[in-house]
Write a protein that holds these residues in place. Structure first.
Motif, short mmCIF file in Angstrom:
data_model
loop_
_atom_site.label_atom_id
_atom_site.label_comp_id
_atom_site.label_asym_id
_atom_site.label_seq_id
_atom_site.Cartn_x
_atom_site.Cartn_y
_atom_site.Cartn_z
N TYR A 402 0.80 -1.22 0.00
CA TYR A 402 0.00 0.00 0.00
C TYR A 402 0.84 1.28 0.00
O TYR A 402 0.30 2.38 0.07
CB TYR A 402 -1.00 -0.03 1.16
N PHE A 403 2.17 1.11 -0.11
CA PHE A 403 3.00 2.27 -0.41
C PHE A 403 2.67 2.81 -1.80
O PHE A 403 2.90 4.00 -2.07
CB PHE A 403 4.49 1.90 -0.34
N ILE A 404 2.14 1.98 -2.68
CA ILE A 404 1.78 2.42 -4.03
C ILE A 404 0.68 3.48 -3.98
O ILE A 404 0.84 4.58 -4.53
CB ILE A 404 1.39 1.23 -4.92
N PRO A 405 -0.48 3.22 -3.35
CA PRO A 405 -1.48 4.30 -3.26
C PRO A 405 -0.99 5.50 -2.47
O PRO A 405 -1.39 6.64 -2.76
CB PRO A 405 -2.69 3.63 -2.59
N PHE A 406 -0.14 5.29 -1.48
CA PHE A 406 0.45 6.40 -0.72
C PHE A 406 1.15 7.37 -1.67
O PHE A 406 0.94 8.59 -1.64
CB PHE A 406 1.44 5.84 0.30
N ILE A 407 1.96 6.83 -2.58
CA ILE A 407 2.67 7.66 -3.55
C ILE A 407 1.69 8.29 -4.53
O ILE A 407 1.83 9.47 -4.92
CB ILE A 407 3.72 6.81 -4.30
N CYS A 408 0.66 7.53 -4.93
CA CYS A 408 -0.31 8.04 -5.90
C CYS A 408 -1.04 9.28 -5.39
O CYS A 408 -1.26 10.24 -6.13
CB CYS A 408 -1.33 6.96 -6.23
N PHE A 409 -1.41 9.27 -4.11
CA PHE A 409 -2.13 10.42 -3.56
C PHE A 409 -1.22 11.65 -3.46
O PHE A 409 -1.70 12.79 -3.53
CB PHE A 409 -2.74 10.07 -2.20
N ILE A 410 0.07 11.43 -3.31
CA ILE A 410 1.01 12.55 -3.34
C ILE A 410 0.97 13.21 -4.72
O ILE A 410 0.97 14.44 -4.84
CB ILE A 410 2.43 12.08 -3.00
#
Length: 428
Positions: A402-410
């Motif tokens: 879920y680091f992937i959606p974390f980066i996406c929202f950035i």
């Protein structure tokens, strides 16, 4: 916001009597494609268990769906340009129904690849529908309420996000309590019988869906709808010229990452719930309905808030909140992580339509190719989930994925900030 197409002067589309019923009809499409996207988490968990797939392999469900958006976006735009929105919608519905009916032979052959193929055909139809319906919803009414209207239509996508998991819970998920180890130990007739039982459960909901979609195609065929046409342009309105607009460049990037985030968070919700909170599939499916309800409520709430807060400001605020909630999902434990994902659903609910509306605002004759390019960027939903799967499989924890959606929202936050600095491209 005024993201509208130039219309012929004799078009009565802005008269409420002329656009209200077509808008209602178009809005129903948002529900149907929302239903498909929100049944995917159930399918991922179900097929993962049935065929004993890794997280990376099960992510191919999303890849099959969203790669179709990438491949069909430009053809969909060309269909709309040549035949118009109404014909495009009918073609999209026929693709949709065909893919739904293909779930029957997919179940009969016990082939995971066949399921992926059926989903791909459904998604080809969805790509055409979204390319038509999003700009159609924008122009079906006064220009000054375009963003409000698109978010209202997308709210029914949110309604589907609530209903689809409940349908999946009762019609797709079986009462099998076999663990992965127990399934792996099966062989011969026992394994074949297990797979047959599990795959048979997907037939009924998709056959019913296919029938409903065919009925919708017939309704669109026989219902007079305003024919939205563009005035002749003095210059090229092709894809290359459309991409010269800075706002569109940023919108394509933001939509790529936003859709990737939405698919990653939602599609692996059941798998995440089983790992992080120890829930069973059916328990997790119930929370998936709560997740969908949060998305639906967020759509309606966001539509209301946009009466008082500029869409670009609301987008930035919501992106910042989701960055924090993603952090909790990664490092939290137990039900705290489940509630954080439900919170993410609420705050990402307005992102797709808002990015879309900001991206095509004021583009005039470039609106159709711009719409196709933004829909094309939905390929983020095909490419980012496998990365989440690789991270999860390699580290042994889906939470790390879920680091992937974390980066996406950035990235979405950066888009919102950037849009406020582009002259005439956003409302401050």
């Amino acid at each position: 916001m005024q993201p509208t197409l130039p219309l012929k002067k004799n078009n009565k589309i802005h008269d409420q009597k002329g656009w209200l019923f077509p808008f209602i009809l178009i809005t129903s499409l948002f529900f149907f494609w929302g239903f498909v996207h929100n049944i995917d988490p159930i399918l991922i968990a179900h097929l993962r268990k049935t065929f004993q797939l890794s997280i990376l392999q099960s992510s191919l469900v999303d890849s099959a769906v969203f790669i179709a958006y990438f491949l069909m976006a430009i053809p969909a735009g060309l269909i709309m340009k040549k035949y118009g929105y109404r014909s495009g919608i009918i073609i999209g519905l026929l693709f949709f129904a065909c893919g739904a009916f293909l779930f029957v032979p997919a179940a009969n052959t016990h082939t995971y690849g066949f399921f992926l193929g059926a989903l791909f055909i459904i998604a080809c139809g969805l790509a055409i529908l979204e390319t038509a319906a999003n700009p159609y919803a924008i122009v079906l009414g006064p220009a000054e309420t375009a963003a409000f209207r698109l978010n209202l239509a997308q709210s029914f996508n949110g309604l589907a996000a609530f209903i689809a998991p409940l349908v999946g819970r009762w019609l797709i998920l079986t009462d099998s309590d076999k663990t992965d180890a127990a399934i792996s130990a099966l062989s011969g007739d026992a394994l074949a019988a297990f797979i047959q039982t599990e795959t048979n459960s997907v037939k009924l909901p998709f056959v019913l869906l296919g029938i409903v979609i065919l009925i919708m195609a017939i309704i669109f065929y026989y219902t007079p709808l305003p024919d939205i046409k563009e005035e002749e342009s003095l210059g090229s309105n092709g894809f290359i010229d459309a991409l010269k607009h800075t706002q569109l460049q940023w919108a394509v990037i933001a939509q790529f990452f936003y859709v990737g985030a939405q698919v990653c968070v939602g599609s692996f919700f059941l798998v995440f719930a089983a790992t992080a909170a120890g829930l069973t599939d059916k328990e997790a499916a119930t929370y998936t309905a709560f997740y969908g309800a949060a998305f639906m409520i967020g759509r309606f709430a966001g539509t209301f808030f946009m009466k008082y807060i500029a869409p670009v400001k609301l987008l930035g605020l919501y992106a910042a909140i989701n960055i924090l909630l993603s952090f909790i999902a990664i490092y939290g434990s137990g039900m705290m992580t489940i509630y954080s994902l439900i919170g993410i659903a609420f705050f990402m609910s307005i992102m797709f339509p808002t990015i879309f509306a900001l991206g095509i605002k004021g583009l005039g004759n470039a609106t159709k190719p711009a719409s196709s390019l933004i829909i094309m960027s939905i390929v983020g939903g095909a490419l980012l989930p496998p990365i989440l799967g690789i991270i999860s499989d390699k580290t042994g924890s889906i939470q790390n994925g879920y680091f992937i959606p974390f980066i996406c929202f950035i990235v979405v936050l950066v888009f919102a900030i950037k849009m406020r600095t582009i002259k005439n491209d956003s409302s401050n």
